[in-house]
Design a protein around this motif. Structure first.
Motif, PDB file in Angstrom:
ATOM      1  N   GLY A   1      19.408  85.846  49.229  1.00  0.00           N
ATOM      2  CA  GLY A   1      20.730  85.491  49.714  1.00  0.00           C
ATOM      3  C   GLY A   1      21.056  84.046  49.433  1.00  0.00           C
ATOM      4  N   LEU A   2      22.061  83.560  50.136  1.00  0.00           N
ATOM      5  CA  LEU A   2      22.518  82.177  49.979  1.00  0.00           C
ATOM      6  C   LEU A   2      21.964  81.331  51.121  1.00  0.00           C
ATOM      7  CD1 LEU A   2      24.396  80.036  48.674  1.00  0.00           C
ATOM      8  CD2 LEU A   2      26.221  80.903  50.173  1.00  0.00           C
ATOM      9  N   VAL A   3      21.398  80.198  50.772  1.00  0.00           N
ATOM     10  CA  VAL A   3      20.843  79.291  51.777  1.00  0.00           C
ATOM     11  C   VAL A   3      21.181  77.864  51.382  1.00  0.00           C
ATOM     12  CG1 VAL A   3      18.591  79.167  50.626  1.00  0.00           C
ATOM     13  CG2 VAL A   3      18.753  78.705  53.088  1.00  0.00           C
TER      14      VAL A   3
ATOM     15  N   THR B   1      16.981  78.177  42.949  1.00  0.00           N
ATOM     16  CA  THR B   1      17.931  79.250  42.665  1.00  0.00           C
ATOM     17  C   THR B   1      17.476  80.073  41.474  1.00  0.00           C
ATOM     18  OG1 THR B   1      19.805  78.007  43.559  1.00  0.00           O
ATOM     19  CG2 THR B   1      20.303  79.743  41.958  1.00  0.00           C
ATOM     20  N   ALA B   2      17.344  81.376  41.684  1.00  0.00           N
ATOM     21  CA  ALA B   2      16.847  82.268  40.629  1.00  0.00           C
ATOM     22  C   ALA B   2      16.837  83.701  41.158  1.00  0.00           C
ATOM     23  CB  ALA B   2      15.429  81.873  40.220  1.00  0.00           C
ATOM     24  N   ILE B   3      16.573  84.624  40.268  1.00  0.00           N
ATOM     25  CA  ILE B   3      16.235  85.990  40.677  1.00  0.00           C
ATOM     26  C   ILE B   3      14.725  86.017  40.892  1.00  0.00           C
ATOM     27  CG2 ILE B   3      16.222  88.424  40.075  1.00  0.00           C
ATOM     28  CD1 ILE B   3      18.658  87.890  38.321  1.00  0.00           C
ATOM     29  N   TYR B   4      14.315  86.499  42.031  1.00  0.00           N
ATOM     30  CA  TYR B   4      12.898  86.553  42.383  1.00  0.00           C
ATOM     31  C   TYR B   4      12.386  87.984  42.259  1.00  0.00           C
ATOM     32  CZ  TYR B   4      12.848  81.748  44.018  1.00  0.00           C
ATOM     33  OH  TYR B   4      12.905  80.373  44.086  1.00  0.00           O
TER      34      TYR B   4
ATOM     35  N   VAL C   1      18.325  84.747  44.837  1.00  0.00           N
ATOM     36  CA  VAL C   1      18.237  83.656  45.800  1.00  0.00           C
ATOM     37  C   VAL C   1      19.082  82.500  45.275  1.00  0.00           C
ATOM     38  CG1 VAL C   1      16.722  81.927  46.835  1.00  0.00           C
ATOM     39  CG2 VAL C   1      15.963  84.302  46.645  1.00  0.00           C
ATOM     40  N   THR C   2      20.002  82.023  46.099  1.00  0.00           N
ATOM     41  CA  THR C   2      20.868  80.914  45.709  1.00  0.00           C
ATOM     42  C   THR C   2      20.765  79.819  46.762  1.00  0.00           C
ATOM     43  OG1 THR C   2      22.408  82.426  44.618  1.00  0.00           O
ATOM     44  CG2 THR C   2      23.218  80.216  45.128  1.00  0.00           C
TER      45      THR C   2
END
Length: 133
Positions: free
Chosen positions: A10-12, A91-94, A129-130
């Motif tokens: 999500g966004l954090v 920030t990336a796709i995990y 994840v952003t």
């Protein structure tokens, strides 16, 4: 059939925390290593962290050491990546991945300290994840 499903992305905001989960099925997690990897737009895939059959065997990329914690709950067939003090560069796709040779998967590491993708045969679809204000 081996399956891995990531969740928790999500966004954090910078400095914040997230916990990713990797739900597994089709194999006995107790005997496998789990690796977490990430890929940012325009960048190569990076090994972030790994955990072996023994939970005392772990590895971390230098970029996340001291901020991320990898763990697994064999009874729940789930692995986790706790991410603290997050930065925009996180920030990336995990992705989580499983390796049936846990000793090799945790011993063979990138120069930066993280796991090597070629040691892991089974992969999840990823979670975004952003980190942004």
């Amino acid at each position: 059939q081996v399956q891995l499903v990531e969740s928790g992305g999500g966004l954090v905001e910078p400095g914040g925390s997230l916990r990713l989960s990797c739900a597994t099925s089709g194999f006995t997690l107790e005997y496998y290593a789990i690796g977490w990897f990430r890929q940012a737009p325009g960048k190569e895939r990076e090994g972030v962290a790994c955990i072996g059959a023994s939970e005392s065997s772990t590895c971390y990329a230098d970029s996340v050491k001291g901020r991320f914690i990898i763990s697994k709950d064999n009874a729940k067939n789930t692995a986790y990546l706790e991410m603290n003090n997050m930065k925009p560069e996180d920030t990336a796709i995990y992705y989580c991945a499983a390796a049936s040779s846990p000793v090799m998967a945790t011993m063979i590491r990138e120069a930066t300290g993280g796991p090597v993708a070629t040691q892991y045969k089974h992969w999840g679809q990823g979670t975004q994840v952003t980190v942004s204000s």
